[in-house]
Design a protein around this motif. Structure first.
Motif, PDB file in Angstrom:
ATOM      1  N   LEU A  31       0.686  52.932  21.941  1.00 39.54           N
ATOM      2  CA  LEU A  31      -0.247  52.470  22.959  1.00 39.54           C
ATOM      3  C   LEU A  31      -1.335  51.610  22.334  1.00 39.54           C
ATOM      4  N   PRO A  32      -1.704  50.488  22.956  1.00 38.69           N
ATOM      5  CA  PRO A  32      -2.795  49.664  22.444  1.00 38.69           C
ATOM      6  C   PRO A  32      -4.118  50.432  22.435  1.00 38.69           C
ATOM      7  N   THR A  33      -5.050  49.985  21.628  1.00 37.76           N
ATOM      8  CA  THR A  33      -6.352  50.621  21.491  1.00 37.76           C
ATOM      9  C   THR A  33      -7.041  50.772  22.846  1.00 37.76           C
ATOM     10  N   ALA A  34      -7.624  51.953  23.074  1.00 37.37           N
ATOM     11  CA  ALA A  34      -8.424  52.278  24.265  1.00 37.37           C
ATOM     12  C   ALA A  34      -7.587  52.438  25.529  1.00 37.37           C
ATOM     13  N   MET A  35      -6.275  52.280  25.435  1.00 39.76           N
ATOM     14  CA  MET A  35      -5.416  52.481  26.598  1.00 39.76           C
ATOM     15  C   MET A  35      -4.858  53.894  26.617  1.00 39.76           C
ATOM     16  N   THR A  36      -4.685  54.435  27.820  1.00 42.42           N
ATOM     17  CA  THR A  36      -4.107  55.765  27.991  1.00 42.42           C
ATOM     18  C   THR A  36      -2.888  55.650  28.910  1.00 42.42           C
ATOM     19  N   TRP A  37      -2.206  56.771  29.060  1.00 46.21           N
ATOM     20  CA  TRP A  37      -1.037  56.764  29.950  1.00 46.21           C
ATOM     21  C   TRP A  37      -1.452  56.530  31.398  1.00 46.21           C
ATOM     22  N   ARG A  38      -2.662  56.950  31.733  1.00 42.59           N
ATOM     23  CA  ARG A  38      -3.138  56.691  33.092  1.00 42.59           C
ATOM     24  C   ARG A  38      -3.333  55.196  33.317  1.00 42.59           C
ATOM     25  N   HIS A  39      -3.747  54.482  32.262  1.00 44.50           N
ATOM     26  CA  HIS A  39      -3.864  53.025  32.353  1.00 44.50           C
ATOM     27  C   HIS A  39      -2.490  52.377  32.535  1.00 44.50           C
ATOM     28  N   VAL A  40      -1.495  52.898  31.821  1.00 40.49           N
ATOM     29  CA  VAL A  40      -0.137  52.356  31.934  1.00 40.49           C
ATOM     30  C   VAL A  40       0.367  52.504  33.371  1.00 40.49           C
ATOM     31  N   TRP A  41       0.111  53.674  33.965  1.00 38.21           N
ATOM     32  CA  TRP A  41       0.520  53.884  35.365  1.00 38.21           C
ATOM     33  C   TRP A  41      -0.222  52.906  36.286  1.00 38.21           C
ATOM     34  N   GLY A  42      -1.507  52.669  36.000  1.00 36.70           N
ATOM     35  CA  GLY A  42      -2.285  51.722  36.805  1.00 36.70           C
ATOM     36  C   GLY A  42      -1.735  50.309  36.721  1.00 36.70           C
ATOM     37  N   VAL A  43      -1.339  49.888  35.523  1.00 33.48           N
ATOM     38  CA  VAL A  43      -0.722  48.569  35.358  1.00 33.48           C
ATOM     39  C   VAL A  43       0.583  48.511  36.145  1.00 33.48           C
ATOM     40  N   GLY A  44       1.350  49.604  36.118  1.00 39.96           N
ATOM     41  CA  GLY A  44       2.589  49.664  36.872  1.00 39.96           C
ATOM     42  C   GLY A  44       2.359  49.487  38.364  1.00 39.96           C
ATOM     43  N   LEU A  45       1.288  50.093  38.864  1.00 36.01           N
ATOM     44  CA  LEU A  45       0.956  49.936  40.282  1.00 36.01           C
ATOM     45  C   LEU A  45       0.623  48.482  40.604  1.00 36.01           C
ATOM     46  N   LEU A  46      -0.190  47.838  39.760  1.00 30.96           N
ATOM     47  CA  LEU A  46      -0.562  46.442  39.994  1.00 30.96           C
ATOM     48  C   LEU A  46       0.641  45.513  39.846  1.00 30.96           C
ATOM     49  N   ALA A  47       1.593  45.903  39.000  1.00 32.60           N
ATOM     50  CA  ALA A  47       2.798  45.079  38.823  1.00 32.60           C
ATOM     51  C   ALA A  47       3.638  45.031  40.086  1.00 32.60           C
ATOM     52  N   GLY A  48       3.358  45.946  41.027  1.00 29.17           N
ATOM     53  CA  GLY A  48       4.036  45.926  42.309  1.00 29.17           C
ATOM     54  C   GLY A  48       3.587  44.789  43.210  1.00 29.17           C
ATOM     55  N   ILE A  49       2.613  44.006  42.753  1.00 29.38           N
ATOM     56  CA  ILE A  49       2.213  42.803  43.484  1.00 29.38           C
ATOM     57  C   ILE A  49       3.239  41.729  43.153  1.00 29.38           C
ATOM     58  N   GLY A  50       4.192  41.525  44.045  1.00 24.77           N
ATOM     59  CA  GLY A  50       5.326  40.665  43.719  1.00 24.77           C
ATOM     60  C   GLY A  50       5.198  39.227  44.178  1.00 24.77           C
ATOM     61  N   PHE A  51       4.386  38.981  45.132  1.00 18.38           N
ATOM     62  CA  PHE A  51       4.179  37.740  45.869  1.00 18.38           C
ATOM     63  C   PHE A  51       4.984  36.510  45.423  1.00 18.38           C
ATOM     64  N   THR A  52       4.465  35.674  44.498  1.00 18.67           N
ATOM     65  CA  THR A  52       5.053  34.351  44.245  1.00 18.67           C
ATOM     66  C   THR A  52       6.526  34.416  43.877  1.00 18.67           C
ATOM     67  N   MET A  53       6.845  35.146  42.811  1.00 20.31           N
ATOM     68  CA  MET A  53       8.232  35.185  42.348  1.00 20.31           C
ATOM     69  C   MET A  53       9.141  35.895  43.351  1.00 20.31           C
ATOM     70  N   SER A  54       8.636  36.931  44.011  1.00 21.19           N
ATOM     71  CA  SER A  54       9.435  37.633  45.015  1.00 21.19           C
ATOM     72  C   SER A  54       9.747  36.716  46.192  1.00 21.19           C
ATOM     73  N   MET A  55       8.740  35.960  46.639  1.00 19.40           N
ATOM     74  CA  MET A  55       8.951  34.990  47.719  1.00 19.40           C
ATOM     75  C   MET A  55       9.986  33.944  47.289  1.00 19.40           C
ATOM     76  N   PHE A  56       9.857  33.506  46.046  1.00 19.30           N
ATOM     77  CA  PHE A  56      10.741  32.475  45.519  1.00 19.30           C
ATOM     78  C   PHE A  56      12.184  32.957  45.516  1.00 19.30           C
ATOM     79  N   ILE A  57      12.406  34.173  45.047  1.00 23.36           N
ATOM     80  CA  ILE A  57      13.758  34.731  44.994  1.00 23.36           C
ATOM     81  C   ILE A  57      14.296  34.982  46.400  1.00 23.36           C
ATOM     82  N   THR A  58      13.412  35.347  47.333  1.00 21.21           N
ATOM     83  CA  THR A  58      13.828  35.571  48.720  1.00 21.21           C
ATOM     84  C   THR A  58      14.508  34.336  49.300  1.00 21.21           C
ATOM     85  N   VAL A  59      13.901  33.170  49.064  1.00 22.55           N
ATOM     86  CA  VAL A  59      14.446  31.916  49.593  1.00 22.55           C
ATOM     87  C   VAL A  59      15.812  31.623  48.980  1.00 22.55           C
ATOM     88  N   LEU A  60      16.004  32.038  47.724  1.00 25.03           N
ATOM     89  CA  LEU A  60      17.290  31.815  47.060  1.00 25.03           C
ATOM     90  C   LEU A  60      18.348  32.824  47.510  1.00 25.03           C
TER      91      LEU A  60
END
Length: 398
Positions: free
Chosen positions: A323-352
């Motif tokens: 784990l990088p300095t000052a990061m915890t597993w709770r931070h990793v879960w938080g990043v995972g939640l934010l990664a659920g913001i799919g917008f641009t690439m998800s929209m792009f793949i939808t059209v394809l």
């Protein structure tokens, strides 16, 4: 002494570019939000018919929407490729052990959502949408994360950047393999010949950008007619443009520096406006209960954090990373939640993925709602987690 000076200069350049990238992406995320709200409002207002028709005006035989998705987004992918290249040579992906954590996290964040969608839709007309929940929108996710300021560690922001960049690379590979049409070998051969020629120019130490950009434009045209999605040209071209030492005089640095603002403040807002110019049907709530929409929403909201967390844990448990300095597993879960913001690439793949206008609209609604939920839940979680690890987590040796 001279070597140390060069090393410090390279670190300063990387830090400067990263700071510029973070600033532009955070602002772009906010602009994307505003463009989405504005576009949806106009499309569902009294001038909705005229507004949606505007995006179907023909330009050089392509509708304005397709021109943005096929031509301007190739420039977006070029910038993504340049950033991937920089991270590989002098950034977070340069050292294997440091790179393995975001690489594993990104793989998990792509595979688990895809499996969730496939599980819901295998053998149905919706099956081809499995790639939709695999993607993370770096601009939106960073924009939301940077709104938290110093409430989260800096290493968390860098981890999200690296993860999202690898995620973009994965999405590009998925597009190239699964969302390309029948191959026209004549056009593809010409494009490949151009790429080989540009690689030779690179080896001959040709540093002027004009031959690469001109060759890239012709290659894009050939790829457009080859059956392989034309935006892939941007990524390939990025790795053919000379990186050299990565300094301020290198062609790669110069182009990345110039494209950052153009992509963040022109191309991505245009993409958001064009792709959210949708008339929301009265049955939109019912459509959210279809396996098509459920696969997208559960993939983004649940699949992303679960995949990122589990694969990150696996990488550290196997001793391949830490784990990088000052990061915890709770931070990793938080990043995972934010990664659920799919917008641009998800929209792009939808059209394809789909030809049906109704399927595209329902998928876009599912993407927008999922991204909104992911942003709200992710921010709330990280605000509760705070910046510092708990005493218990400091003692845990995974």
């Amino acid at each position: 002494m001279q070597q140390s000076s060069q090393g410090n200069t390279g670190l300063w350049i990387l830090t400067t570019l990263l700071q510029r990238f973070l600033r532009s992406e955070s602002k772009a995320g906010i602009i994307l939000m505003l463009c989405t709200v504005m576009s949806l409002s106009l499309a569902n207002s009294g001038i909705g018919e005229s507004y949606t028709h505007f995006w179907h005006i023909k330009i050089a035989g392509m509708s304005l929407e397709h021109f943005i998705n096929d031509a301007l987004m190739a420039i977006f992918f070029l910038l993504v490729g340049l950033e991937i290249e920089r991270q590989i040579y002098v950034g977070e992906l340069r050292q294997l052990k440091a790179a393995l954590l975001p690489i594993f996290a990104a793989i998990g964040g792509m595979c688990v959502p895809a499996l969730i969608h496939y599980g819901f839709n295998a053998g149905t007309p919706y099956q081809s949408g499995f790639g939709i929940p695999m993607a993370t929108d770096i601009a939106f996710a960073l924009g939301v994360l940077l709104l938290l300021g110093d409430k989260v560690p800096v290493t968390l922001k860098i981890f999200l950047v690296a993860l999202a960049i690898i995620d973009d690379l994965g999405a590009i590979i998925v597009i190239a393999i699964f969302y390309s049409k029948g191959i026209a070998w004549a056009y593809l051969s010409v494009a490949l010949a151009i790429f080989i020629g540009l690689a030779i120019l690179n080896r001959l130490q040709v540093n002027r950008l004009s031959p690469y950009l001109l060759g890239g434009a012709v290659a894009w045209y050939c790829m457009l007619h080859s059956g392989i999605h034309a935006t892939i040209t941007g990524v390939i071209l990025a790795f053919l443009i000379p990186f050299r030492d990565g300094g301020e005089q290198s062609p790669s640095y110069i182009l990345e520096h110039k494209l950052t603002g153009v992509v963040a403040f022109i191309i991505l807002p245009l993409f958001a406006l064009a792709n959210t110019a949708i008339v929301i049907p009265n049955t939109w709530a019912d459509q959210l209960l279809t396996t098509h929409s459920l696969g997208i929403m559960l993939g983004l909201i649940l699949g992303k954090p679960i995949g990122i967390f589990l694969f990150s844990y696996l990488a550290i448990r196997l001793g391949w990373s830490s784990l990088p300095t000052a990061m915890t597993w709770r931070h990793v879960w938080g990043v995972g939640l934010l990664a659920g913001i799919g917008f641009t690439m998800s929209m792009f793949i939808t059209v394809l993925a789909f030809d049906s206008a109704a399927l595209i609209i329902s998928a876009k609604i599912a993407i927008m709602l999922s991204s909104l939920v992911a942003a709200i839940v992710g921010v709330t979680w990280l605000l509760c987690v705070g910046r510092s690890p708990s005493p218990m987590e400091q003692k845990v040796n995974v």
